[in-house]
Design an enzyme around this catalytic site. Sequence first.
Site, short mmCIF file in Angstrom:
data_model
loop_
_atom_site.label_atom_id
_atom_site.label_comp_id
_atom_site.label_asym_id
_atom_site.label_seq_id
_atom_site.Cartn_x
_atom_site.Cartn_y
_atom_site.Cartn_z
CG ASP A 52 -31.90 47.76 -35.40
OD1 ASP A 52 -30.78 48.27 -35.22
OD2 ASP A 52 -32.08 46.88 -36.25
CB THR A 53 -34.56 52.95 -36.33
OG1 THR A 53 -35.15 51.91 -37.12
CG2 THR A 53 -34.43 54.20 -37.15
CB SER B 79 -36.47 53.91 -33.17
OG SER B 79 -35.48 52.93 -32.90
CG ASP C 30 -42.69 38.17 -37.05
OD1 ASP C 30 -43.93 37.98 -37.09
OD2 ASP C 30 -42.15 39.19 -37.53
CG ASP D 71 -35.82 41.32 -33.21
OD1 ASP D 71 -36.95 41.17 -32.71
OD2 ASP D 71 -35.47 42.36 -33.82
O1 G3H Z 1 -37.01 44.67 -36.58
C1 G3H Z 1 -36.04 44.53 -37.32
C2 G3H Z 1 -34.72 45.02 -36.93
O2 G3H Z 1 -34.59 46.39 -37.11
C3 G3H Z 1 -33.65 44.21 -37.60
O3 G3H Z 1 -33.27 44.70 -38.84
O4 G3H Z 1 -32.85 42.64 -40.23
O5 G3H Z 1 -31.81 44.84 -40.80
O6 G3H Z 1 -31.05 43.55 -38.81
P1 G3H Z 1 -32.19 43.89 -39.72
P1 13P Z 2 -37.16 50.33 -34.77
O1 13P Z 2 -37.02 50.22 -36.25
O2 13P Z 2 -38.20 51.30 -34.37
O3 13P Z 2 -35.87 50.62 -34.08
O4 13P Z 2 -37.67 48.89 -34.22
C1 13P Z 2 -36.78 47.83 -34.12
C2 13P Z 2 -37.46 46.56 -33.77
O5 13P Z 2 -38.64 46.48 -33.52
C3 13P Z 2 -36.63 45.35 -33.73
O6 13P Z 2 -37.36 44.20 -33.54
ZN ZN Z 3 -39.26 44.26 -34.55
#
Ligand code: G3H
Ligand code: 13P
Ligand code: ZN
Length: 307
Positions: free
Chosen positions: A252-253, A210, A100, A78
């Site tokens: 993720d959130t 989310s 990205d 991701d």
């Molecule tokens: O879109 C981003 C995701 O929520 C990943 O977040 O870099 O804190 O793992 P992170």
């Molecule tokens: P949220 O912060 O809405 O969960 O999105 C996560 C996301 O897009 C990860 O790539």
């Molecule tokens: Zn994202």
Amino acid sequence: MNKFLLKDALEKGYAVGAFNFGSLEILKSIISAATLQNTPVIAQISESALEFMGKKYLKKIIKVARRNAQIPISFHFDHGKSFESVKTAIKMGCDSVMIDASMLPFEDNIAITKRVVDYAHKKGVYVEAELGSLAGIEDDIKVEDKNSCYTDPMQAQEFVKRTNVDSLAIAIGTKHGAYKFSGSAKLRFDILEQIEQAIPNTPLVLHGASGVDEEDVKKLLDLGVDITGARGVSEDILKKVSKTNICKINGDTDIRISYLLGILSHIRANKTNIDYRQYLGAGMAEVTKLVVKKFDIYGSVNMANND
Ligand code: G3H
Ligand code: 13P
Ligand code: ZN
């Protein structure tokens, strides 16, 4: 799993849930939910999650999870920010990767995406790219609200044609993180429709999706975590989104919120317990419950092995 799950979703009008994990506990919770719902699922790893878990451990975990899963599980990288990080993810065993470069000028985004596509396709790996900017926080890059811009449908058409990318993340009003909207949630379905017309065969991806359940926000406050004012995408909107060409919905959130809620509630109710397996187990159960519900919303229940 090296099957492009999103094509099936595009044909049948549902969306595959893509959930971030940064620990074995979260990955297991996601797989449990997908197994209960007999649905395909995407488990995704951000650059910072990769660093947190460690490349060598993660490589083995992916291998074991894939071998043992009873449902189609695809591992995705991701928000890859560079060609090098994407290469690392491919070596680690990811089935698909995101490059990205949405913060770069259009031509630069095309150039790096094409480079990644050419490399990844030779290895049988699918590529997601992003066009347009989401407001909020993307990994360690902050995009101010005022600079956020929606995806331009005509640019999307040119982008897909010139890069041969497999799926495209679009900006239609969502944001990463817990604070997505100050008023009520609004997504630009008009722009989505124009994008669908411009690139009808390309599965689209929605980041920042989310739901940020209001009741959960209240419960967290009672447990000492203050995310007052947090607001996400409503269930109704997500149901509508799932029936469009958006075939992958990222979350993720919500996982972070559910995990924390499960852990803290357990600790409050079990004052003498010091065994982390107890409270982490309670957190995992909450995450599984959340993800089970997401598959209902996305319409992917019983879509595993349906061909
Ligand atoms: O879109 C981003 C995701 O929520 C990943 O977040 O870099 O804190 O793992 P992170
Ligand atoms: P949220 O912060 O809405 O969960 O999105 C996560 C996301 O897009 C990860 O790539
Ligand atoms: Zn994202």
